[in-house]
Write an enzyme that holds these catalytic residues in place. Sequence first.
Site, PDB file in Angstrom:
ATOM      1  N   LYS A   9       0.826  -1.204   0.000  1.00  0.00           N
ATOM      2  CA  LYS A   9       0.000   0.000   0.000  1.00  0.00           C
ATOM      3  C   LYS A   9       0.870   1.268   0.000  1.00  0.00           C
ATOM      4  CE  LYS A   9      -3.817  -2.332   2.398  1.00  0.00           C
ATOM      5  NZ  LYS A   9      -4.608  -2.329   3.650  1.00  0.00           N
ATOM      6  N   TYR A  49     -12.454  -2.502  -2.795  1.00  0.00           N
ATOM      7  CA  TYR A  49     -12.946  -2.561  -1.417  1.00  0.00           C
ATOM      8  C   TYR A  49     -14.471  -2.523  -1.335  1.00  0.00           C
ATOM      9  CZ  TYR A  49      -8.251  -2.266   0.576  1.00  0.00           C
ATOM     10  OH  TYR A  49      -6.954  -2.545   0.950  1.00  0.00           O
ATOM     11  N   ASN A 112      -1.818  -0.126   7.169  1.00  0.00           N
ATOM     12  CA  ASN A 112      -1.213  -1.393   7.595  1.00  0.00           C
ATOM     13  C   ASN A 112      -0.363  -2.043   6.492  1.00  0.00           C
ATOM     14  OD1 ASN A 112      -3.265  -2.150   5.916  1.00  0.00           O
ATOM     15  ND2 ASN A 112      -4.297  -3.488   7.369  1.00  0.00           N
ATOM     16  N   HIS A 115      -1.891  -5.537   1.637  1.00  0.00           N
ATOM     17  CA  HIS A 115      -3.171  -6.226   1.498  1.00  0.00           C
ATOM     18  C   HIS A 115      -2.906  -7.579   0.850  1.00  0.00           C
ATOM     19  CE1 HIS A 115      -7.295  -7.182   0.373  1.00  0.00           C
ATOM     20  NE2 HIS A 115      -6.770  -7.602  -0.776  1.00  0.00           N
ATOM     21  N   GLU A 126     -10.442  -9.645  -6.991  1.00  0.00           N
ATOM     22  CA  GLU A 126      -9.410  -8.600  -6.907  1.00  0.00           C
ATOM     23  C   GLU A 126      -8.412  -8.607  -8.070  1.00  0.00           C
ATOM     24  OE1 GLU A 126      -7.698  -9.450  -3.092  1.00  0.00           O
ATOM     25  OE2 GLU A 126      -9.464  -8.712  -2.013  1.00  0.00           O
TER      26      GLU A 126
END
Length: 147
Positions: A9, A49, A112, A115, A126
Site C-alpha cells: 500500500k 474494497y 497497515n 493487502h 481482486e
Amino acid sequence: MERTLVLIKPDGVQRRLVGNIITRFEQRGLFIRAMKFLKLDLKQAEQHYSVHKDKPFFRSLIEYITSGPIVAMIVEGNNSISVVRGMCGATDGSKAAPGTIRGDFCTSIQNNLIHASDSEESYQHEHKIYFSNTEILDWRYIDEELI
Ligand code: CMP
C-alpha cells in the site's frame, strides 16, 4: 498451487519497504507471476474494497489507498492465500505478531502496509482489477520443483 493478490500500500511504498516485503515472499519460496507499480483511481479503489462500502472507515480507506503509488503482485505457492496472510499478520498492526510484516513495521489498523486476498473468491474478484490475463506471465523459476 494457489494464487493470491498482494498490494504493497502507499505507506509501504513511501516508507521504502517494497524491497523488504518482496524479499520475504521470495525467501519463503513463493513465486511472483505478475507485478505492477501503479496509482489506483477512485473507481478501481471502490471496486477493490466494495465489500467494505457500508463500513464507517470506507471513505478514509479509499482516500488512503489512492493517496500514492502501490505495488500490485500475483503471488503463487502452496496454500499461498493463508501463507501470505500469515506473513502479513493481523489487520490491526498493533495486534500483529512480531516477525510478521505488520508486526515488524506498523501499529495502525488502516495504514497497515499490505493487502492480501483472504479467500479464493476474493482473489478472483481482486486480481482482475489489476491484471489482464496476458499480464500474468506463464513462466517458472528453475528451482520450483525443489521448493
Ligand atoms: P486490508 O487487508 O486491505 O482490508 C481492508 C482494509 O481496511 C484493511 O486492510 C485496512 O487497511 C482497513 N481497515 C480495516 N479495519 C479498519 C478500521 N477499523 N478502521 C480503519 N481502517 C480499517
